[in-house]
Design an enzyme around this catalytic site. Structure first.
Site, PDB file in Angstrom:
ATOM      1  N   THR A   1       0.849  -1.185   0.000  1.00  0.00           N
ATOM      2  CA  THR A   1       0.000   0.000   0.000  1.00  0.00           C
ATOM      3  C   THR A   1       0.887   1.237   0.000  1.00  0.00           C
ATOM      4  OG1 THR A   1      -1.648   1.263   1.243  1.00  0.00           O
ATOM      5  CG2 THR A   1      -0.135  -0.044   2.544  1.00  0.00           C
TER       6      THR A   1
ATOM      7  N   GLY B   1      -0.689   5.035   6.849  1.00  0.00           N
ATOM      8  CA  GLY B   1      -1.685   4.759   7.891  1.00  0.00           C
ATOM      9  C   GLY B   1      -1.989   3.271   7.979  1.00  0.00           C
TER      10      GLY B   1
ATOM     11  N   GLU C   1      -1.567  -2.455 -10.988  1.00  0.00           N
ATOM     12  CA  GLU C   1      -2.901  -2.103 -11.464  1.00  0.00           C
ATOM     13  C   GLU C   1      -3.927  -3.106 -10.956  1.00  0.00           C
ATOM     14  OE1 GLU C   1      -4.757  -0.615 -15.388  1.00  0.00           O
ATOM     15  OE2 GLU C   1      -2.661  -1.160 -15.777  1.00  0.00           O
TER      16      GLU C   1
ATOM     17  N   ASP D   1      -7.725  -5.579  -0.574  1.00  0.00           N
ATOM     18  CA  ASP D   1      -8.580  -4.817  -1.473  1.00  0.00           C
ATOM     19  C   ASP D   1      -9.961  -4.805  -0.838  1.00  0.00           C
ATOM     20  OD1 ASP D   1      -8.952  -3.265  -3.775  1.00  0.00           O
ATOM     21  OD2 ASP D   1     -10.002  -4.911  -4.748  1.00  0.00           O
TER      22      ASP D   1
ATOM     23  N   ASP E   1     -18.239   5.949   4.500  1.00  0.00           N
ATOM     24  CA  ASP E   1     -18.633   5.797   5.912  1.00  0.00           C
ATOM     25  C   ASP E   1     -19.918   6.537   6.302  1.00  0.00           C
ATOM     26  OD1 ASP E   1     -16.622   4.060   6.454  1.00  0.00           O
ATOM     27  OD2 ASP E   1     -15.405   5.429   7.647  1.00  0.00           O
TER      28      ASP E   1
ATOM     29  N   HIS F   1     -15.432  -4.779   8.005  1.00  0.00           N
ATOM     30  CA  HIS F   1     -14.957  -5.821   7.093  1.00  0.00           C
ATOM     31  C   HIS F   1     -13.447  -6.029   7.258  1.00  0.00           C
ATOM     32  CE1 HIS F   1     -14.906  -1.793   5.609  1.00  0.00           C
ATOM     33  NE2 HIS F   1     -14.232  -2.071   4.514  1.00  0.00           N
TER      34      HIS F   1
HETATM   35  P1  IMP Z   1      -8.866   0.097  -1.808  1.00  0.00           P
HETATM   36  O1  IMP Z   1      -8.048   1.069  -1.027  1.00  0.00           O
HETATM   37  O2  IMP Z   1      -8.393  -0.224  -3.166  1.00  0.00           O
HETATM   38  O3  IMP Z   1      -9.183  -1.135  -0.995  1.00  0.00           O
HETATM   39  O4  IMP Z   1     -10.248   0.828  -2.143  1.00  0.00           O
HETATM   40  C1  IMP Z   1     -11.244   0.814  -1.237  1.00  0.00           C
HETATM   41  C2  IMP Z   1     -12.289   1.857  -1.583  1.00  0.00           C
HETATM   42  O5  IMP Z   1     -13.513   1.327  -1.077  1.00  0.00           O
HETATM   43  C3  IMP Z   1     -12.014   3.153  -0.839  1.00  0.00           C
HETATM   44  O6  IMP Z   1     -11.511   4.136  -1.668  1.00  0.00           O
HETATM   45  C4  IMP Z   1     -13.395   3.537  -0.327  1.00  0.00           C
HETATM   46  O7  IMP Z   1     -14.053   4.272  -1.306  1.00  0.00           O
HETATM   47  C5  IMP Z   1     -14.096   2.201  -0.167  1.00  0.00           C
HETATM   48  N1  IMP Z   1     -13.926   1.669   1.196  1.00  0.00           N
HETATM   49  C6  IMP Z   1     -13.235   0.569   1.577  1.00  0.00           C
HETATM   50  N2  IMP Z   1     -13.301   0.390   2.906  1.00  0.00           N
HETATM   51  C7  IMP Z   1     -14.042   1.411   3.382  1.00  0.00           C
HETATM   52  C8  IMP Z   1     -14.458   1.781   4.705  1.00  0.00           C
HETATM   53  O8  IMP Z   1     -14.161   1.153   5.726  1.00  0.00           O
HETATM   54  N3  IMP Z   1     -15.223   2.886   4.770  1.00  0.00           N
HETATM   55  C9  IMP Z   1     -15.590   3.626   3.699  1.00  0.00           C
HETATM   56  N4  IMP Z   1     -15.216   3.337   2.464  1.00  0.00           N
HETATM   57  C10 IMP Z   1     -14.448   2.231   2.294  1.00  0.00           C
END
Ligand code: IMP
Length: 192
Positions: free
Chosen positions: A8, A12, A38, A67, A149, A174
């Site tokens: 990542t 954070g 990607e 993800d 959120d 989750h």
């Molecule tokens: P990632 O960082 O590729 O896993 O993208 C996850 C996307 O899903 C984030 O940009 C948020 O838009 C949404 N998302 C994932 N987890 C959360 C959460 O705990 N709260 C709110 N949005 C979330």
């Protein structure tokens, strides 16, 4: 200590994981900035595996990737793996989702988080998935958290994710659930 590279760009996320992994024999490192993978998978797990595997191979160390996103029942699972790409800001993404749902009475939704750990050769060693069931509100509520959120309401706690103290969100989210399943498996791996 075995090095575990976190796939990542978000410091954070590394810090959060470090708290959970405290006392275990893994030394967390952020991935090199220049290394981008990607997200071309059709599922959260495919994307997590893709990221963990490619980063592990590129740096020659163990790697962990996640993800996550939101699946809305009345939208046939959208935004799903496109959650981060559904708009150009949190505000736009929320607005688009609310517009698409309109006054639909079925507001059921779930957050999903997939986590994968890859060995230095890129093969997948562990996979876990966590879910949190909830409902999409018609109007945002609360100022905490990020992303979707403020519109994700968890009936069991009568709060949106944005209204929950961070500790409670960690427990019920989750991501928290997927991590809870992951740790005993990471511990077992470490003992092998
Ligand atoms: P990632 O960082 O590729 O896993 O993208 C996850 C996307 O899903 C984030 O940009 C948020 O838009 C949404 N998302 C994932 N987890 C959360 C959460 O705990 N709260 C709110 N949005 C979330």
């Amino acid at each position: 200590m075995t090095v575990l590279v976190v796939a990542t760009g978000n410091p954070g996320k590394v810090k959060e994981l470090q708290v959970y992994l405290d006392g275990l024999g893994w030394e967390l490192r952020p991935k090199p900035d220049a290394l981008e993978v990607e997200e071309t998978g059709a599922t959260f797990m495919e994307n997590a595996c893709l990221k963990a595997s490619q980063i592990a191979q590129a740096v020659g160390e163990w790697a962990i990737a996640d993800d996550s996103g939101l699946e809305v029942q009345a939208l046939q699972g959208s935004p799903g793996v496109y959650s981060a790409r559904y708009g150009s800001s949190d505000h736009d993404r929320i607005q688009r989702l609310l517009d698409e749902l309109g006054s639909t009475s079925n507001r059921a939704a779930q957050f999903v988080c997939a986590i994968a750990v890859a060995r230095p050769d890129g093969t997948i060693a562990l996979q876990t998935e966590g879910y949190c069931l909830g409902e999409i509100l018609t109007v945002p509520q609360g100022i905490g958290g990020f992303g979707y959120d403020p519109i994700f309401y968890v009936p069991e706690h009568r709060l949106t994710f944005a209204e929950m103290p961070p500790e409670l969100k960690r427990q019920v989210s989750h991501r928290g659930k997927a991590l809870e399943l992951l740790f005993p498996q990471l511990r077992a791996l470490e003992q092998k």
